[in-house]
Design a protein around this motif. Sequence first.
Motif, PDB file in Angstrom:
ATOM      1  N   LEU A  73       0.898  -1.060  -0.083  1.00 23.56           N
ATOM      2  CA  LEU A  73       0.115  -0.032  -0.076  1.00 23.56           C
ATOM      3  C   LEU A  73       0.960   1.184  -0.042  1.00 23.56           C
ATOM      4  O   LEU A  73       2.010   1.290   0.932  1.00 23.56           O
ATOM      5  N   ASN A  74       0.496   2.184  -0.696  1.00 30.14           N
ATOM      6  CA  ASN A  74       1.407   3.218  -1.049  1.00 30.14           C
ATOM      7  C   ASN A  74       0.481   4.459  -0.608  1.00 30.14           C
ATOM      8  O   ASN A  74      -0.636   4.658  -1.177  1.00 30.14           O
ATOM      9  N   VAL A  75       1.003   5.385   0.564  1.00 31.43           N
ATOM     10  CA  VAL A  75       0.203   6.498   0.717  1.00 31.43           C
ATOM     11  C   VAL A  75       0.804   7.939   0.714  1.00 31.43           C
ATOM     12  O   VAL A  75       2.014   8.086   0.886  1.00 31.43           O
ATOM     13  N   ILE A  76      -0.049   8.975   0.113  1.00 27.50           N
ATOM     14  CA  ILE A  76       0.482  10.113  -0.024  1.00 27.50           C
ATOM     15  C   ILE A  76      -0.184  10.978   1.531  1.00 27.50           C
ATOM     16  O   ILE A  76      -1.348  11.189   1.408  1.00 27.50           O
ATOM     17  N   GLY A  77       0.609  11.155   2.195  1.00 30.64           N
ATOM     18  CA  GLY A  77       0.125  11.721   3.671  1.00 30.64           C
ATOM     19  C   GLY A  77      -0.553  13.194   3.627  1.00 30.64           C
ATOM     20  O   GLY A  77      -0.142  14.015   2.601  1.00 30.64           O
ATOM     21  N   ASN A  78      -0.967  13.564   4.760  1.00 28.70           N
ATOM     22  CA  ASN A  78      -1.524  14.996   4.779  1.00 28.70           C
ATOM     23  C   ASN A  78      -0.409  15.954   4.625  1.00 28.70           C
ATOM     24  O   ASN A  78      -0.867  17.228   4.280  1.00 28.70           O
ATOM     25  N   GLY A  79       0.701  15.651   4.957  1.00 28.35           N
ATOM     26  CA  GLY A  79       1.825  16.670   4.859  1.00 28.35           C
ATOM     27  C   GLY A  79       2.402  17.033   3.496  1.00 28.35           C
ATOM     28  O   GLY A  79       3.141  18.070   3.363  1.00 28.35           O
ATOM     29  N   VAL A  80       1.920  16.451   2.354  1.00 25.48           N
ATOM     30  CA  VAL A  80       2.434  16.311   1.281  1.00 25.48           C
ATOM     31  C   VAL A  80       1.500  17.705   0.461  1.00 25.48           C
ATOM     32  O   VAL A  80       0.169  17.949   0.847  1.00 25.48           O
ATOM     33  N   VAL A  81       2.045  18.378  -0.690  1.00 24.84           N
ATOM     34  CA  VAL A  81       1.139  19.210  -1.275  1.00 24.84           C
ATOM     35  C   VAL A  81       1.361  18.509  -2.878  1.00 24.84           C
ATOM     36  O   VAL A  81       2.399  18.066  -3.390  1.00 24.84           O
ATOM     37  N   ARG A  97       3.494   1.749 -18.456  1.00 27.00           N
ATOM     38  CA  ARG A  97       4.875   0.837 -18.293  1.00 27.00           C
ATOM     39  C   ARG A  97       4.549  -0.583 -17.328  1.00 27.00           C
ATOM     40  O   ARG A  97       5.320  -1.230 -16.929  1.00 27.00           O
ATOM     41  N   GLY A  98       3.157  -0.900 -17.293  1.00 21.76           N
ATOM     42  CA  GLY A  98       2.778  -2.266 -16.692  1.00 21.76           C
ATOM     43  C   GLY A  98       2.906  -2.194 -15.168  1.00 21.76           C
ATOM     44  O   GLY A  98       2.785  -3.021 -14.495  1.00 21.76           O
ATOM     45  N   VAL A  99       2.862  -0.944 -14.470  1.00 23.08           N
ATOM     46  CA  VAL A  99       2.951  -0.963 -12.991  1.00 23.08           C
ATOM     47  C   VAL A  99       1.651  -0.787 -12.524  1.00 23.08           C
ATOM     48  O   VAL A  99       0.791   0.101 -13.097  1.00 23.08           O
ATOM     49  N   ASP A 100       1.212  -1.622 -11.798  1.00 29.11           N
ATOM     50  CA  ASP A 100      -0.124  -1.466 -11.145  1.00 29.11           C
ATOM     51  C   ASP A 100      -0.488  -0.489 -10.139  1.00 29.11           C
ATOM     52  O   ASP A 100       0.282  -0.169  -9.455  1.00 29.11           O
ATOM     53  N   VAL A 101      -1.250   0.663 -10.720  1.00 28.73           N
ATOM     54  CA  VAL A 101      -1.816   1.654  -9.782  1.00 28.73           C
ATOM     55  C   VAL A 101      -3.276   1.819  -9.534  1.00 28.73           C
ATOM     56  O   VAL A 101      -3.898   2.122 -10.486  1.00 28.73           O
ATOM     57  N   GLY A 102      -3.751   1.495  -8.600  1.00 34.31           N
ATOM     58  CA  GLY A 102      -5.091   1.284  -8.043  1.00 34.31           C
ATOM     59  C   GLY A 102      -5.498   1.270  -6.873  1.00 34.31           C
ATOM     60  O   GLY A 102      -5.156   2.572  -5.953  1.00 34.31           O
ATOM     61  N   ALA A 103      -6.168   0.729  -6.441  1.00 31.44           N
ATOM     62  CA  ALA A 103      -6.197   0.572  -4.866  1.00 31.44           C
ATOM     63  C   ALA A 103      -5.084   0.448  -3.893  1.00 31.44           C
ATOM     64  O   ALA A 103      -5.246   0.647  -2.642  1.00 31.44           O
ATOM     65  N   ASN A 104      -3.879   0.284  -4.584  1.00 31.64           N
ATOM     66  CA  ASN A 104      -2.696   0.360  -3.745  1.00 31.64           C
ATOM     67  C   ASN A 104      -2.178   2.026  -3.471  1.00 31.64           C
ATOM     68  O   ASN A 104      -1.139   1.806  -2.981  1.00 31.64           O
ATOM     69  N   LEU A 105      -2.788   2.683  -4.105  1.00 37.81           N
ATOM     70  CA  LEU A 105      -2.284   4.169  -3.809  1.00 37.81           C
ATOM     71  C   LEU A 105      -3.444   5.246  -3.172  1.00 37.81           C
ATOM     72  O   LEU A 105      -4.881   4.984  -3.748  1.00 37.81           O
ATOM     73  N   LYS A 106      -3.349   5.317  -2.055  1.00 34.82           N
ATOM     74  CA  LYS A 106      -4.247   6.247  -1.176  1.00 34.82           C
ATOM     75  C   LYS A 106      -3.515   7.846  -0.912  1.00 34.82           C
ATOM     76  O   LYS A 106      -2.371   7.941  -1.071  1.00 34.82           O
ATOM     77  N   VAL A 107      -4.582   8.621  -1.004  1.00 38.41           N
ATOM     78  CA  VAL A 107      -4.204  10.050  -0.940  1.00 38.41           C
ATOM     79  C   VAL A 107      -4.848  10.619   0.023  1.00 38.41           C
ATOM     80  O   VAL A 107      -6.102  10.484   0.027  1.00 38.41           O
ATOM     81  N   SER A 108      -4.251  11.382   1.160  1.00 37.40           N
ATOM     82  CA  SER A 108      -5.021  12.024   1.896  1.00 37.40           C
ATOM     83  C   SER A 108      -6.172  13.251   1.526  1.00 37.40           C
ATOM     84  O   SER A 108      -5.725  13.942   0.597  1.00 37.40           O
ATOM     85  N   ASP A 109      -7.126  13.345   2.159  1.00 34.48           N
ATOM     86  CA  ASP A 109      -8.185  14.297   1.790  1.00 34.48           C
ATOM     87  C   ASP A 109      -7.555  15.512   2.419  1.00 34.48           C
ATOM     88  O   ASP A 109      -8.086  16.425   2.085  1.00 34.48           O
ATOM     89  N   ARG A 110      -6.807  15.478   3.421  1.00 31.24           N
ATOM     90  CA  ARG A 110      -6.422  16.859   3.914  1.00 31.24           C
ATOM     91  C   ARG A 110      -5.146  17.449   3.318  1.00 31.24           C
ATOM     92  O   ARG A 110      -4.414  18.318   3.636  1.00 31.24           O
ATOM     93  N   ALA A 111      -4.437  16.621   2.463  1.00 36.54           N
ATOM     94  CA  ALA A 111      -3.215  16.941   1.792  1.00 36.54           C
ATOM     95  C   ALA A 111      -3.440  18.425   0.927  1.00 36.54           C
ATOM     96  O   ALA A 111      -4.903  18.508   0.268  1.00 36.54           O
ATOM     97  N   HIS A 112      -2.732  19.400   0.805  1.00 33.57           N
ATOM     98  CA  HIS A 112      -3.116  20.598   0.341  1.00 33.57           C
ATOM     99  C   HIS A 112      -2.725  20.384  -1.474  1.00 33.57           C
ATOM    100  O   HIS A 112      -1.787  19.663  -1.820  1.00 33.57           O
TER     101      HIS A 112
END
Length: 444
Positions: A73-81, A97-112
């Motif tokens: 699981l890959n997460v972009i946290g709230n501290g990221v812009v 390029r064949g890399v799976d990006v779907g449910a394995n990527l989460k982005v914070s709703d509070r990131a700016h």
Amino acid sequence: MSSTERNAPRNTAVVGLQWGDEGKGKIVDLLTAEHDVIVRYNGGANAGHTVEVGGERYALHLIPSGILNPGKLNVIGNGVVVDPEKLIEEIERLRSRGVDVGANLKVSDRAHVVMPYHKEQDAALEEFLAHIASGERGSLAIGTTRRGIGPAYADKISRSTAIRVGDLLDAAHLRDRLRVVCRLRTAELKALGVNAPALDADALAERFAALGSTLRPHVTDTVYALHDAMADGRSLLFEGANACLLDIDHGTYPFVTSSNCSTLGIPSGTGITGNRIHRVLGIMKAYTSRVGAGPFPTELLDGTGERIRQRGREFGTTTGRPRRTGWLDLVSVRYSAMICGATGIACTLFDVLSGFEELKICTGYRLPSGTVTERFLPDARLLAQVEPVYETLEGWSEDIRDASDRQALPSAARRYLDRIEKYLGVPVEMIGVGPDRAHTLVAA
Ligand code: GDP
Ligand code: IMO
Ligand code: MG
């Protein structure tokens, strides 16, 4: 320690100890195998993390470098812009390029959100500082990546003009807010000398609401997601972007970026306290590089610097700018290791130093008064006045890319590492001897 505590998942932080581009991406990719969730906590698309796997080269800017490993699981946290256009571009490029990006990527709703006007403000301010405000002192520009990072964080602190990822999911709210912000921004840009038509709030709102819809499946409250993951026994790997000497509070201010890129940014940027971080791997190049303006005591403006730049392919992953290069500055690295609480060091790009007759390491700074100090000066004006005090070490001629372990390295290379460890008081746990994931020696 009880057996349950001993077996509890270990969370690790990977952080740059210099001015960026230490090879964090490669080390994160490598350590992903031992962790379940990879988390970005700071910065934005100013970061450029390169990962090489089996001859394939990937450049990551916003997405954690763990994405190349399936099942994590890959997460972009709230501290990221987050620049939504850049993020979607990056997702699409990886998918192509064949890399799976779907449910394995989460982005914070509070990131700016980095908006187009942030990038215009960033560029306009840099131009103003370089040409208009410079006067006789030369350019005052920071040499930013012009990715809108400073203005986006400034809006976060200003509050009422900020847009967060969650705001993109509510089109009417976004339009109302942008109508106010665009009026203000148009006036500000004009004052900075930008001769452009007024910003069209409704068109911008429509465009960014559409980007929000595309990102919607990834958007969530990442603070709860991360705490839930820990409660389920999963381990976290925090990926620092930029680096400790660019930290807004602890770096070479004002020649820094606008976030806490040291490990001190992890708690605020993810919602997880520092006592949940068990291991901090500080990433340090075997020499030093810097992109953009600001003091750099060990910079080499001669053929040696050029040789390091060519051997290390020192050209920016994000902007393509040639990086400034110089000898290893242990005064600054010991300071960064202290600020970040480094428990171990990864010494990367070590192979770049092969073929030099002798190598220098900076172990002190001579102040204008003549006094020598081993303490860093995290203030650009003061740091610009110091002279590096060097120790000279013997070089080695052998190519070390195929070395199997630390013991197999030439004796002069081992002495270089021993000196680093002794000065820093922190063990060198990994040694990078080439750009590929496989070119990494892990201390036994
Ligand atoms: P990051 O921003 O810290 O992730 O670092 P970058 O990816 O911007 O820059 C590091 C550069 O060095 C990239 O081109 C990597 O492929 C390369 N690299 C990483 N580790 C090594 C190493 O041990 N040896 C060599 N020769 N290159 C490396
Ligand atoms: P990674 O994660 C190297 C530098 C810029 C500039 C200053 C401010 O790849 O190590 P900004 O656009 O953030 O306002 O620019 O910080 N900088 C970096 N230099 N690597 C980075 O990231 C950087 N991120 C920012 O060059 O001097
Ligand atoms: Mg980089």
